[in-house]
Design a protein around this motif. Sequence first.
Motif, PDB file in Angstrom:
ATOM      1  N   GLU A 187       0.806  -1.217   0.000  1.00  0.00           N
ATOM      2  CA  GLU A 187       0.000   0.000   0.000  1.00  0.00           C
ATOM      3  C   GLU A 187       0.840   1.268   0.000  1.00  0.00           C
ATOM      4  OE1 GLU A 187      -2.487  -0.310   3.378  1.00  0.00           O
ATOM      5  OE2 GLU A 187      -3.789  -1.837   2.515  1.00  0.00           O
ATOM      6  N   GLY A 188       2.130   1.156   0.306  1.00  0.00           N
ATOM      7  CA  GLY A 188       2.995   2.330   0.330  1.00  0.00           C
ATOM      8  C   GLY A 188       3.097   2.996   1.683  1.00  0.00           C
ATOM      9  N   ARG A 189       2.458   2.418   2.709  1.00  0.00           N
ATOM     10  CA  ARG A 189       2.568   3.018   4.052  1.00  0.00           C
ATOM     11  C   ARG A 189       3.975   2.820   4.625  1.00  0.00           C
ATOM     12  NH1 ARG A 189      -0.116   0.131   7.338  1.00  0.00           N
ATOM     13  NH2 ARG A 189      -1.070  -1.441   5.975  1.00  0.00           N
ATOM     14  N   GLU A 190       4.624   1.712   4.242  1.00  0.00           N
ATOM     15  CA  GLU A 190       5.999   1.429   4.652  1.00  0.00           C
ATOM     16  C   GLU A 190       6.780   1.049   3.389  1.00  0.00           C
ATOM     17  OE1 GLU A 190       4.665  -0.316   9.041  1.00  0.00           O
ATOM     18  OE2 GLU A 190       5.610  -1.646   7.578  1.00  0.00           O
ATOM     19  N   PRO A 191       7.260   2.047   2.657  1.00  0.00           N
ATOM     20  CA  PRO A 191       7.812   1.799   1.319  1.00  0.00           C
ATOM     21  C   PRO A 191       9.248   1.286   1.288  1.00  0.00           C
ATOM     22  CG  PRO A 191       7.858   4.138   1.793  1.00  0.00           C
ATOM     23  CD  PRO A 191       7.172   3.493   2.966  1.00  0.00           C
ATOM     24  N   TYR A 192       9.897   1.153   2.452  1.00  0.00           N
ATOM     25  CA  TYR A 192      11.290   0.723   2.472  1.00  0.00           C
ATOM     26  C   TYR A 192      11.405  -0.661   3.102  1.00  0.00           C
ATOM     27  CZ  TYR A 192      12.104   5.629   1.459  1.00  0.00           C
ATOM     28  OH  TYR A 192      12.093   6.858   0.887  1.00  0.00           O
ATOM     29  N   ALA A 193      12.211  -1.524   2.489  1.00  0.00           N
ATOM     30  CA  ALA A 193      12.346  -2.902   2.967  1.00  0.00           C
ATOM     31  C   ALA A 193      13.817  -3.258   3.153  1.00  0.00           C
ATOM     32  CB  ALA A 193      11.700  -3.870   1.972  1.00  0.00           C
ATOM     33  N   PHE A 194      14.071  -4.094   4.148  1.00  0.00           N
ATOM     34  CA  PHE A 194      15.421  -4.579   4.429  1.00  0.00           C
ATOM     35  C   PHE A 194      15.312  -6.067   4.743  1.00  0.00           C
ATOM     36  CE2 PHE A 194      18.958  -5.605   7.229  1.00  0.00           C
ATOM     37  CZ  PHE A 194      20.033  -5.014   6.577  1.00  0.00           C
ATOM     38  N   SER A 195      16.109  -6.875   4.059  1.00  0.00           N
ATOM     39  CA  SER A 195      16.025  -8.330   4.211  1.00  0.00           C
ATOM     40  C   SER A 195      17.377  -8.905   4.597  1.00  0.00           C
ATOM     41  CB  SER A 195      15.550  -8.967   2.893  1.00  0.00           C
ATOM     42  OG  SER A 195      15.539 -10.377   2.994  1.00  0.00           O
ATOM     43  N   TYR A 242       4.739 -12.783  12.263  1.00  0.00           N
ATOM     44  CA  TYR A 242       4.488 -11.451  11.704  1.00  0.00           C
ATOM     45  C   TYR A 242       4.221 -10.514  12.871  1.00  0.00           C
ATOM     46  CZ  TYR A 242       1.481  -7.722   9.790  1.00  0.00           C
ATOM     47  OH  TYR A 242       0.907  -6.519   9.490  1.00  0.00           O
ATOM     48  N   ALA A 243       5.031  -9.466  13.007  1.00  0.00           N
ATOM     49  CA  ALA A 243       4.914  -8.527  14.119  1.00  0.00           C
ATOM     50  C   ALA A 243       5.027  -7.100  13.598  1.00  0.00           C
ATOM     51  CB  ALA A 243       5.992  -8.797  15.171  1.00  0.00           C
ATOM     52  N   VAL A 244       4.522  -6.154  14.390  1.00  0.00           N
ATOM     53  CA  VAL A 244       4.590  -4.749  13.996  1.00  0.00           C
ATOM     54  C   VAL A 244       5.115  -3.921  15.155  1.00  0.00           C
ATOM     55  CG1 VAL A 244       2.724  -4.930  12.309  1.00  0.00           C
ATOM     56  CG2 VAL A 244       2.194  -4.325  14.691  1.00  0.00           C
ATOM     57  N   GLY A 245       5.710  -2.787  14.805  1.00  0.00           N
ATOM     58  CA  GLY A 245       6.160  -1.811  15.788  1.00  0.00           C
ATOM     59  C   GLY A 245       5.759  -0.429  15.311  1.00  0.00           C
ATOM     60  N   GLU A 246       6.302   0.588  15.926  1.00  0.00           N
ATOM     61  CA  GLU A 246       5.972   1.957  15.554  1.00  0.00           C
ATOM     62  C   GLU A 246       6.620   2.305  14.221  1.00  0.00           C
ATOM     63  OE1 GLU A 246       4.165   5.451  15.494  1.00  0.00           O
ATOM     64  OE2 GLU A 246       3.850   3.950  17.078  1.00  0.00           O
ATOM     65  N   GLY A 247       5.825   2.269  13.157  1.00  0.00           N
ATOM     66  CA  GLY A 247       6.322   2.630  11.841  1.00  0.00           C
ATOM     67  C   GLY A 247       7.051   1.537  11.097  1.00  0.00           C
ATOM     68  N   TRP A 248       6.922   0.280  11.555  1.00  0.00           N
ATOM     69  CA  TRP A 248       7.595  -0.817  10.860  1.00  0.00           C
ATOM     70  C   TRP A 248       6.852  -2.137  11.042  1.00  0.00           C
ATOM     71  CZ3 TRP A 248       9.050  -4.583  14.326  1.00  0.00           C
ATOM     72  CH2 TRP A 248       9.325  -4.184  15.644  1.00  0.00           C
ATOM     73  N   SER A 249       7.121  -3.061  10.140  1.00  0.00           N
ATOM     74  CA  SER A 249       6.563  -4.417  10.193  1.00  0.00           C
ATOM     75  C   SER A 249       7.703  -5.412  10.036  1.00  0.00           C
ATOM     76  CB  SER A 249       5.534  -4.637   9.077  1.00  0.00           C
ATOM     77  OG  SER A 249       4.478  -3.713   9.158  1.00  0.00           O
ATOM     78  N   LEU A 250       7.543  -6.562  10.678  1.00  0.00           N
ATOM     79  CA  LEU A 250       8.604  -7.565  10.692  1.00  0.00           C
ATOM     80  C   LEU A 250       8.043  -8.940  10.349  1.00  0.00           C
ATOM     81  CD1 LEU A 250      11.440  -8.762  11.541  1.00  0.00           C
ATOM     82  CD2 LEU A 250      10.526  -8.845  13.890  1.00  0.00           C
ATOM     83  N   LEU A 251       8.761  -9.650   9.470  1.00  0.00           N
ATOM     84  CA  LEU A 251       8.450 -11.053   9.193  1.00  0.00           C
ATOM     85  C   LEU A 251       9.689 -11.889   9.489  1.00  0.00           C
ATOM     86  CD1 LEU A 251       6.527 -13.240   7.960  1.00  0.00           C
ATOM     87  CD2 LEU A 251       7.780 -12.897   5.820  1.00  0.00           C
ATOM     88  N   LEU A 252       9.533 -12.867  10.372  1.00  0.00           N
ATOM     89  CA  LEU A 252      10.572 -13.860  10.628  1.00  0.00           C
ATOM     90  C   LEU A 252      10.090 -15.179  10.042  1.00  0.00           C
ATOM     91  CD1 LEU A 252      11.434 -13.047  14.354  1.00  0.00           C
ATOM     92  CD2 LEU A 252      12.736 -12.381  12.319  1.00  0.00           C
TER      93      LEU A 252
END
Length: 383
Positions: free
Chosen positions: A60-68, A99-109
């Motif tokens: 959706e573009g709410r979090e447009p940056y990704a790091f893997s 799948y977890a979320v924080g302030e301004g970020w989302s995480l997938l392990l």
Amino acid sequence: MTENGTAAARDLLRGIAEGASSLGEAALPGGRPWAEWGTLDDSVDTVTVCQFLFLAAFAEGREPYAFSTSLQGFKKGAWRLPEGARTLREAHAGQRAVYAVGEGWSLLLHRYYPGHGLAVVTARDPDTARKVGRQAAKLVKRTVKERDDRVSLGFWHASANGAVNQERAIEAQDWSELRHNYSAPVAEQLEKLMELKAADVNGKLILLHGPPGTGKTTALRALGRAWRRWCRTDCVLDPERLLSEPGYLLEVVMGEGHGDRRWRLLILEDCDELIRGEAKHTAGQALSRLLNLTDGLLGQGQNILVAITTNEQLDRLHPAVVRPGRCLAQIEVGALAAAEAARWLGGGERVARPMTLAELYALKAGREGLGTITAEPSTGQYL
């Protein structure tokens, strides 16, 4: 995944793409609220659903940056999460995903067989994505305790999903136990190489050349052990592909994103076709990329050393590879002289000719007690 599970997953992905993925009471296609996806039955691949849910903010573009970050040693049991993380979904389906979320970020392990996995973060800004991603990777990475007689070695190879690095602890003897396996001039050069520290690096290419079975790979294992305090060691299983595919090369060069600023030693074995004199014509851009990695733009800012083994003679190698200033070390690893071979065997036999390390080990294993040794030349095994 079953047919029903596949359809459900496709509907879910379509809902994300259409922007129907707010984490409140928004409904997916078919009218199913998000809350219902927390208790899926076995007909749906729940790990895949976690992955789709995680992608919502990025799509959706709410979090447009990704790091893997790729992890070759993923912890079992409970996983610690970065500070401020709130778990929204957790799935166990042979594989495991959180799948977890924080302030301004989302995480997938995502941990998959055989214990490897990914830590992926999307965020509102690139710095947060990188910071949280590295923290998450550190929290779930399994610690490998090194024994004195072993060294951790990463094995890189290309897959359908990109570059994969699997770490193994392999046996590696101390150099002092191996010195007698090499002729005096070769042992002297190798010893200087073993004693180098990070501050001594001057040149990024290590070239070991000589006949098969002379101990080139054995020397590199010992080098990995000697340098392990300041340098990680990785072996690339498909060097031709590495140097022919820019995307794969870049993934390997960038490493796994742990923020580890130690030097890295990339081992490329049996690269005869890539570095011989006619390589520029036969290997296309592969040779150029290798040279660019060692002292060109690609290698700038990267603490990377490249070790290459080849059976080619020095005068058959491309002059650009062996030019002064490019090589940290350029060592011809040959057979032991007849007198040295006799000493290696214990001094009780007379040896009539130079012998490779592979031949000596073969004789020691199967022909002990023989008098004069006149074995026919043999390629033996690669050592």
